[in-house]
Motif scaffolding. Structure first.
Motif, PDB file in Angstrom:
ATOM      1  N   LYS A   1      12.201  39.512  23.194  1.00 48.90           N
ATOM      2  CA  LYS A   1      12.609  38.282  23.883  1.00 48.90           C
ATOM      3  C   LYS A   1      12.102  37.042  23.147  1.00 48.90           C
ATOM      4  O   LYS A   1      12.828  36.051  23.009  1.00 48.90           O
ATOM      5  N   LYS A   2      10.862  37.085  22.653  1.00 54.47           N
ATOM      6  CA  LYS A   2      10.306  35.943  21.918  1.00 54.47           C
ATOM      7  C   LYS A   2      11.051  35.719  20.601  1.00 54.47           C
ATOM      8  O   LYS A   2      11.360  34.581  20.246  1.00 54.47           O
ATOM      9  N   ILE A   3      11.333  36.789  19.870  1.00 53.26           N
ATOM     10  CA  ILE A   3      12.039  36.670  18.589  1.00 53.26           C
ATOM     11  C   ILE A   3      13.445  36.110  18.808  1.00 53.26           C
ATOM     12  O   ILE A   3      13.903  35.228  18.067  1.00 53.26           O
TER      13      ILE A   3
ATOM     14  N   ARG B   1      22.758  41.173  20.518  1.00 57.01           N
ATOM     15  CA  ARG B   1      21.692  42.146  20.271  1.00 57.01           C
ATOM     16  C   ARG B   1      20.947  41.864  18.960  1.00 57.01           C
ATOM     17  O   ARG B   1      21.531  41.415  17.990  1.00 57.01           O
ATOM     18  N   LEU B   2      19.682  42.192  18.992  1.00 55.49           N
ATOM     19  CA  LEU B   2      18.812  42.053  17.830  1.00 55.49           C
ATOM     20  C   LEU B   2      18.725  43.407  17.137  1.00 55.49           C
ATOM     21  O   LEU B   2      18.437  44.416  17.783  1.00 55.49           O
TER      22      LEU B   2
ATOM     23  N   LYS C   1      18.108  47.913  26.512  1.00 49.64           N
ATOM     24  CA  LYS C   1      19.486  48.376  26.306  1.00 49.64           C
ATOM     25  C   LYS C   1      20.453  47.236  26.030  1.00 49.64           C
ATOM     26  O   LYS C   1      21.401  47.393  25.262  1.00 49.64           O
ATOM     27  N   ASP C   2      20.223  46.081  26.643  1.00 52.28           N
ATOM     28  CA  ASP C   2      21.123  44.940  26.464  1.00 52.28           C
ATOM     29  C   ASP C   2      20.664  43.977  25.371  1.00 52.28           C
ATOM     30  O   ASP C   2      21.375  43.028  25.053  1.00 52.28           O
ATOM     31  N   LEU C   3      19.486  44.209  24.820  1.00 51.91           N
ATOM     32  CA  LEU C   3      18.909  43.252  23.878  1.00 51.91           C
ATOM     33  C   LEU C   3      18.877  43.729  22.430  1.00 51.91           C
ATOM     34  O   LEU C   3      18.803  42.911  21.513  1.00 51.91           O
TER      35      LEU C   3
ATOM     36  N   GLU D   1      21.834  57.745  26.603  1.00 50.82           N
ATOM     37  CA  GLU D   1      22.984  57.001  27.103  1.00 50.82           C
ATOM     38  C   GLU D   1      22.546  55.603  27.534  1.00 50.82           C
ATOM     39  O   GLU D   1      21.505  55.425  28.149  1.00 50.82           O
ATOM     40  N   GLY D   2      23.364  54.639  27.160  1.00 51.09           N
ATOM     41  CA  GLY D   2      23.073  53.256  27.519  1.00 51.09           C
ATOM     42  C   GLY D   2      22.329  52.497  26.437  1.00 51.09           C
ATOM     43  O   GLY D   2      22.355  51.273  26.397  1.00 51.09           O
ATOM     44  N   TYR D   3      21.632  53.215  25.562  1.00 48.64           N
ATOM     45  CA  TYR D   3      20.939  52.554  24.456  1.00 48.64           C
ATOM     46  C   TYR D   3      21.941  52.323  23.333  1.00 48.64           C
ATOM     47  O   TYR D   3      22.761  53.185  23.024  1.00 48.64           O
ATOM     48  N   ASP D   4      21.878  51.148  22.730  1.00 50.99           N
ATOM     49  CA  ASP D   4      22.744  50.818  21.612  1.00 50.99           C
ATOM     50  C   ASP D   4      22.000  51.208  20.343  1.00 50.99           C
ATOM     51  O   ASP D   4      21.040  50.531  19.943  1.00 50.99           O
TER      52      ASP D   4
END
Length: 185
Positions: free
Chosen positions: A88-90, A99-100, A122-124, A143-146
């Motif tokens: 979140k900080k980066i 996504r990072l 999962k969303d970041l 599942e759900g992880y990119d």
């Protein structure tokens, strides 16, 4: 700017870490890889007195590549290094939408569900999962992880082995730093 983060304990950083970063630059065209040495990794027992040394060794190992940067974001926190907080900080510092990209080995990724608030990652994050050892990633478990299983040779060097045996995979400047500071004796 397209960046990718490479968080880790780096205890010590070694040639496989640099090889994964170089591979990522070439394959994915990132403009920058940001190495993020942890202060206190939540899933490992590690002497916090080594944090400054691990940070310094990463700086030494990466200083000759202008596309490598070392972040002190976790080092400055002087507490447990939670990936979610760091991500979140980066994203805020570099004004990243979406996504990072995140370099990780299969050995660490297979434990992702045990990480602090891992569902929020999962969303970041888009994980670039590099093969390590005999670890196998079963898609149904994540599942759900990119994530993407990186198709490359295994960069299978262990920091533990390097500490115990001081192998040739230790980067010259890092090996000298370890000797000069009497680390891992």
């Amino acid at each position: 700017m397209t960046i990718c983060v490479f968080p880790g304990t780096f205890n010590p950083i070694h040639s496989a870490h640099l090889s994964m970063a170089h591979f990522s630059l070439e394959k994915y065209g990132f403009e920058k890889i940001i190495f993020i040495p942890s202060y206190i990794p939540p899933h490992k027992l590690i002497n916090s007195n080594l944090a400054k040394h691990r940070y310094n060794m990463v700086k030494l190992a990466t200083e000759n590549n202008p596309k490598f940067e070392v972040s002190d974001i976790e080092y400055k926190s002087e507490g447990k290094s939670y990936t979610l907080i760091t991500v979140k900080k980066i994203k805020e510092i570099y004004n990243i939408d979406g996504r990072l990209s995140f370099i990780i080995g299969t050995d660490a990724f297979k434990n992702i569900k045990t990480w602090y608030k891992s569902d929020e990652l999962k969303d970041l994050v888009h994980f670039l999962v590099f093969p390590r050892g005999e670890d196998i990633i079963e898609p149904s478990e994540f599942e759900g992880y990119d994530y993407e299983l990186v198709n490359c040779e295994k960069f299978d060097i262990s920091s533990t082995d390097l500490r115990e045996k001081n192998k040739e995979e230790t980067i010259k400047e890092v090996k000298e730093y370890i000797f000069e500071n009497g680390l891992y004796n």
